[in-house]
Enzyme design. Structure first.
Site, PDB file in Angstrom:
ATOM      1  CG  HIS A  55      80.626  22.896  34.132  1.00 47.06           C
ATOM      2  ND1 HIS A  55      81.428  23.711  33.357  1.00 47.06           N
ATOM      3  CD2 HIS A  55      81.464  22.280  34.996  1.00 47.06           C
ATOM      4  CE1 HIS A  55      82.692  23.591  33.746  1.00 47.06           C
ATOM      5  NE2 HIS A  55      82.728  22.716  34.754  1.00 47.06           N
ATOM      6  CG  ASP A  94      84.728  17.120  38.951  1.00 46.39           C
ATOM      7  OD1 ASP A  94      84.705  16.302  38.018  1.00 46.39           O
ATOM      8  OD2 ASP A  94      85.312  18.220  38.877  1.00 46.39           O
ATOM      9  CD  GLU A 122      87.790  25.719  38.255  1.00 47.82           C
ATOM     10  OE1 GLU A 122      87.391  24.979  39.165  1.00 47.82           O
ATOM     11  OE2 GLU A 122      88.152  25.287  37.146  1.00 47.82           O
TER      12      GLU A 122
END
Length: 321
Positions: A8, A268, A189
């Site tokens: 991910h 990220d 999330e």
């Protein structure tokens, strides 16, 4: 060094500030509003998205994307990573003026170079943009279905999960599934347990991106464990974006203890001041996992990876080598 695997990560979000600054010089763009003192700067989710988009816009050619993927995979390999899956967006490619094919071919070239030089295996997961609506998801899936690439092995969805019900987004996932692509999607999330449940019902993924807020529904946790739905957990990201206030509150261990397959991922990484190596360190120091348990986390990721069985078998042998 513990072998690691990541399933991910958003490829544009993996560009570190040093690389982004170099790209900014190449295209004569001022990035002082998003990078200061060698780090990305933002204060809330909206500013993070602006920061992400500003950095991503500096990758404009096939060669730029080859550089991005090779740079990131080289960084991963140096910390013991044996496998990486990255999310890509053909919609993003179109919006910046590069063809979908050039975008994918560039990323694939970087992956090929990284494998030749460092032995790291990598694949791509094509995604639709949820906040752009069902048409975006269907368009992205249709492109990949009609233009297959050997390194694009999965389909998923990014964007704001609080927008558009999974039922309305299902047609794109059906196209991807019928084309032989493995399925994952972001859920649980910023959306709660219902987001995870609805995604399971209508999108039928084998994995859930994040998924941690499933902990709010014990029956759902039991279902995830029973069906062995793999969660692509990103603890550092969750803390950075205030999904949870501290690692003590994070449900990673509660989900694991309940029998839900969990993995470690960076999402990220430079935006959240993390890396895959740091996520494994978090699991050790904050969650108390030992080396054997961390290897099991890697093993779970490889078993859930969107790869052919021969590649999976080869990767599994590396975990215990």
């Amino acid at each position: 060094m513990i072998p690691k695997a990541e399933i991910h990560c958003h490829i544009e979000g993996a560009a570190d500030p040093e690389l982004v600054v170099a790209q900014a010089r190449k295209y004569n763009v001022d990035v002082s509003d998003i990078i200061q003192d060698g780090a990305f700067v933002w204060n809330d989710f909206s500013e993070f998205l602006k920061c992400f988009d500003g950095a991503a816009a500096l990758f404009r050619t096939s060669d730029d994307y080859a550089l991005l993927s090779e740079t990131y995979l080289t960084q991963l390999a140096s910390t013991g990573c044996i496998y990486s899956e990255v999310f890509i967006s053909t919609d993003h490619a179109r919006m910046i003026g590069i063809s979908e094919r050039d975008y994918i071919d560039g990323l694939a070239e970087g992956m090929t170079q990284a494998k030749q030089k460092h032995g790291i295996e990598a694949r791509m997961i094509a995604t639709g943009l949820r906040h752009e609506g069902p048409e975006s998801v269907l368009r992205a899936a249709t492109y990949i279905a009609e233009n297959p690439h050997p390194l694009v092995t999965g389909f998923g969805m990014g964007g704001d999960e609080r927008m558009h019900h999974p039922k309305d987004l299902a047609p794109g996932f059906d196209v991807a599934r019928d084309a032989g692509l493995a399925i994952t999607t972001h859920a649980g999330e910023f959306g709660g347990a219902d987001s995870v449940r609805d995604s399971l019902t209508y999108l039928k993924p084998s994995r859930i991106g994040h998924g941690v807020r499933a902990i709010e529904d014990p029956a759902l946790v039991h279902e995830l464990a029973d069906k062995q739905i793999v969660l692509e957990c990103c603890p550092g990201s969750n803390i950075a974006l205030s999904v949870y206030d501290s690692f003590d509150e994070h449900p990673f261990m509660a989900l694991r203890d309940a029998g839900v397959p969990v993995t470690l991922n960076s999402d990220d990484p430079p935006h959240f001041h993390t890396s895959l190596a740091r996520e494994y360190d978090i699991a050790a120091t904050e969650f108390g996992l030992n080396e054997d348990e961390l290897r099991d986390i890697t093993r779970t990721a490889i078993k859930a990876a969107f790869v052919d069985e021969d590649t999976r078998a080869t990767l599994l042998t590396k975990i215990d080598a």
